[in-house]
Write an enzyme that holds these catalytic residues in place. Structure first.
Site, PDB file in Angstrom:
ATOM      1  CG  ASP A  74     -14.091   4.453  12.539  1.00 10.76           C
ATOM      2  OD1 ASP A  74     -13.878   3.735  11.543  1.00 10.76           O
ATOM      3  OD2 ASP A  74     -13.396   5.444  12.823  1.00 10.76           O
TER       4      ASP A  74
ATOM      5  CE  LYS B 111      -7.358   6.316   5.771  1.00 11.99           C
ATOM      6  NZ  LYS B 111      -7.452   6.355   7.239  1.00 11.99           N
TER       7      LYS B 111
ATOM      8  CD  GLU C  35      -0.893   0.509   3.740  1.00 11.89           C
ATOM      9  OE1 GLU C  35      -1.571   1.535   3.600  1.00 11.89           O
ATOM     10  OE2 GLU C  35      -0.767  -0.088   4.814  1.00 11.89           O
TER      11      GLU C  35
ATOM     12  CE  LYS D 199      -3.416   0.355  11.715  1.00 15.10           C
ATOM     13  NZ  LYS D 199      -3.603   1.244  10.616  1.00 15.10           N
TER      14      LYS D 199
ATOM     15  CB  SER E 223     -10.838  -0.301   8.934  1.00 13.32           C
ATOM     16  OG  SER E 223     -10.097  -0.177   7.743  1.00 13.32           O
ATOM     17  CB  SER E 224     -13.022   0.474   3.908  1.00 14.16           C
ATOM     18  OG  SER E 224     -13.947   1.500   4.082  1.00 14.16           O
ATOM     19  CG  ASP E 225      -7.957  -1.619   5.741  1.00 14.45           C
ATOM     20  OD1 ASP E 225      -8.208  -0.886   4.767  1.00 14.45           O
ATOM     21  OD2 ASP E 225      -6.974  -1.450   6.492  1.00 14.45           O
TER      22      ASP E 225
ATOM     23  CB  VAL F  19      -5.100  -2.426   3.811  1.00 15.68           C
ATOM     24  CG1 VAL F  19      -5.370  -3.910   3.599  1.00 15.68           C
ATOM     25  CG2 VAL F  19      -3.818  -2.217   4.609  1.00 15.68           C
TER      26      VAL F  19
HETATM   27  N1  PSU Z   1      -0.522   0.920   9.227  1.00 20.69           N
HETATM   28  C1  PSU Z   1       0.153   1.924   9.828  1.00 20.69           C
HETATM   29  N2  PSU Z   1      -0.297   3.181   9.682  1.00 20.69           N
HETATM   30  C2  PSU Z   1      -1.383   3.473   8.923  1.00 20.69           C
HETATM   31  C3  PSU Z   1      -2.096   2.431   8.271  1.00 20.69           C
HETATM   32  C4  PSU Z   1      -1.624   1.174   8.472  1.00 20.69           C
HETATM   33  O1  PSU Z   1       1.125   1.693  10.499  1.00 20.69           O
HETATM   34  O2  PSU Z   1      -1.708   4.645   8.788  1.00 20.69           O
HETATM   35  C5  PSU Z   1      -3.276   2.754   7.395  1.00 20.69           C
HETATM   36  C6  PSU Z   1      -3.440   1.662   6.332  1.00 20.69           C
HETATM   37  O3  PSU Z   1      -3.374   2.293   5.083  1.00 20.69           O
HETATM   38  C7  PSU Z   1      -4.812   1.101   6.583  1.00 20.69           C
HETATM   39  C8  PSU Z   1      -5.497   2.319   7.074  1.00 20.69           C
HETATM   40  O4  PSU Z   1      -5.383   0.531   5.436  1.00 20.69           O
HETATM   41  O5  PSU Z   1      -4.546   2.851   7.995  1.00 20.69           O
HETATM   42  C9  PSU Z   1      -6.856   2.065   7.706  1.00 20.69           C
HETATM   43  O6  PSU Z   1      -7.509   3.285   7.858  1.00 20.69           O
HETATM   44  P1  PSU Z   1      -9.019   3.331   8.349  1.00 20.69           P
HETATM   45  O7  PSU Z   1      -8.983   2.800   9.738  1.00 20.69           O
HETATM   46  O8  PSU Z   1      -9.420   4.772   8.271  1.00 20.69           O
HETATM   47  O9  PSU Z   1      -9.797   2.433   7.420  1.00 20.69           O
HETATM   48 MN    MN Z   2     -12.720   4.484   9.839  1.00 20.69          MN
END
Ligand code: PSU
Ligand code: MN
Length: 344
Positions: free
Chosen positions: A174, A122, A61, A195, A176-178, A142
């Protein structure tokens, strides 16, 4: 033999990477992706050749470059991540959007531009069609990277920390779309878990509910990014790379159109103590609440706040785990490619 029916039909290499970092990259002609849908994919020569030969490729990514780490750590991490993939016998394909085109395999110049430019948005899955239509630059998460990897016919992907269910999801919704993208993309995802700013129990529940296989490579627990363990046992431990390759193929051969999630923990010497990280996360969450940080800005905010609270310790661990995960990603992708060859 056609691989999973997903190999791109035609993808000539894009122009050599000698452009000025300040200039927008030049379109290099129409590419046909596997859906034949006219979304332009710009393959690097190296990735293009590897895919055509059936050699292993690992998708990576770019949001972690633009939003995950500060400059210049992001630049050095991105380059070391690619090196790590190469060292284990695979070809790295860092993914991003430029001029409304999907880059499959960034050049060093591309990586430098993404690492140093400010204001690159992003781009998660919901944003992808918009950025492609508007013709701008975008850093793929991701989720959106998986969409691009699948279009490009890349079956393996690596990222250190996937998104997941946030701790207060019952009120913010909330998630994540992942996670949602894992239910839709036929790509094997190698990661160091999710995380620790997230609710890891709920994240694992979500994956189970949506029938996404979760296996842990040479370890018992679901890791928590730069912490070796989340304290939660993984549903499956597999030590043999060949068996993992079979799991991936079995999942798709039995009719599932989703991802397979493979975790690998950070190396012992890089890992952060779970209690130390937890205290910083709790403080960072309280600050985020006070400042009203929400939506797609929360991940970056929390990561930076935790890093500050630990005196830079977690930022370093973040880089290290990105690199070690990529090494394992390259190794597993190589075993998968070997498995496919043997099955021919
Ligand atoms: N891993 C990290 N830092 C980040 C991310 C992952 O150490 O910032 C990012 C990745 O791109 C992951 C995204 O897909 O955070 C998820 O964001 P969200 O929770 O808004 O879907
Ligand atoms: Mn989110």
């Amino acid at each position: 033999m056609e691989r999973h029916g997903r190999r791109p039909r035609d993808h000539g290499a894009r122009a050599p990477a000698d452009q000025d970092a300040e200039l927008p990259r030049q379109p290099t002609g129409e590419r046909v992706n596997q859906h034949g849908s006219g979304i332009p994919l710009d393959f690097s020569e190296e990735v293009s050749e590897a895919l055509q030969a059936g050699n292993p490729v690992v998708g990576l990514e770019s949001n972690v470059i633009t939003h995950g780490l500060p400059y210049p750590n992001n630049l050095s991490a991105a380059k070391q991540v690619e090196e790590a993939v190469r060292s284990s016998g695979s070809v790295p394909a860092t993914i991003g959007i430029d001029s409304g085109r999907i880059i499959i395999g960034m050049s060093d110049t591309d990586i430098e531009r993404f690492a140093s430019a400010s204001g690159i948005p992003k781009v998660s899955s919901r944003d992808l069609p918009v950025i492609l239509a508007q013709g701008g630059m975008g850093a793929t998460t991701v989720a959106s990277s998986l969409v691009c990897a699948e279009l490009a016919g890349i079956p393996f992907f690596s990222s250190a920390g996937i998104g997941g269910v946030h701790r207060d999801a019952e009120t913010t919704m909330d998630i994540s779309s992942d996670l949602i993208q894992f239910t839709r993309s036929k790509v094997a995802v190698v990661c160091a878990g999710a995380k620790n700013i997230l609710d890891l129990k709920l994240t694992m529940e979500y994956l189970e509910t949506h029938c996404v296989p979760l296996i842990s490579y040479q370890s018992d627990d679901f890791p928590a990014f730069y912490c070796a363990s989340s304290g939660i046992r993984s549903p499956h431990r597999i030590d043999d790379e060949e068996v993992i390759a079979r799991v991936v193929e079995n999942h798709w051969a039995t009719g599932s159109n989703s991802s397979v999630l493979i975790t690998t923990p950070p190396r012992e010497e890089d890992a952060v103590d779970r209690d130390e990280a937890e205290a910083a996360v709790a403080a960072a969450l309280a600050d985020a609440e006070k400042e009203g940080i929400r939506g797609n800005a929360i991940t970056k905010y929390l990561m930076r706040a935790v890093d500050k609270l630990t005196g830079g310790r977690t930022g370093e661990a973040n880089m290290a785990v990105l690199i070690s995960t990529a090494e394992v990603g390259g190794r597993l992708a190589a075993a998968h490619a070997k498995h496919l060859r043997a099955a021919l």
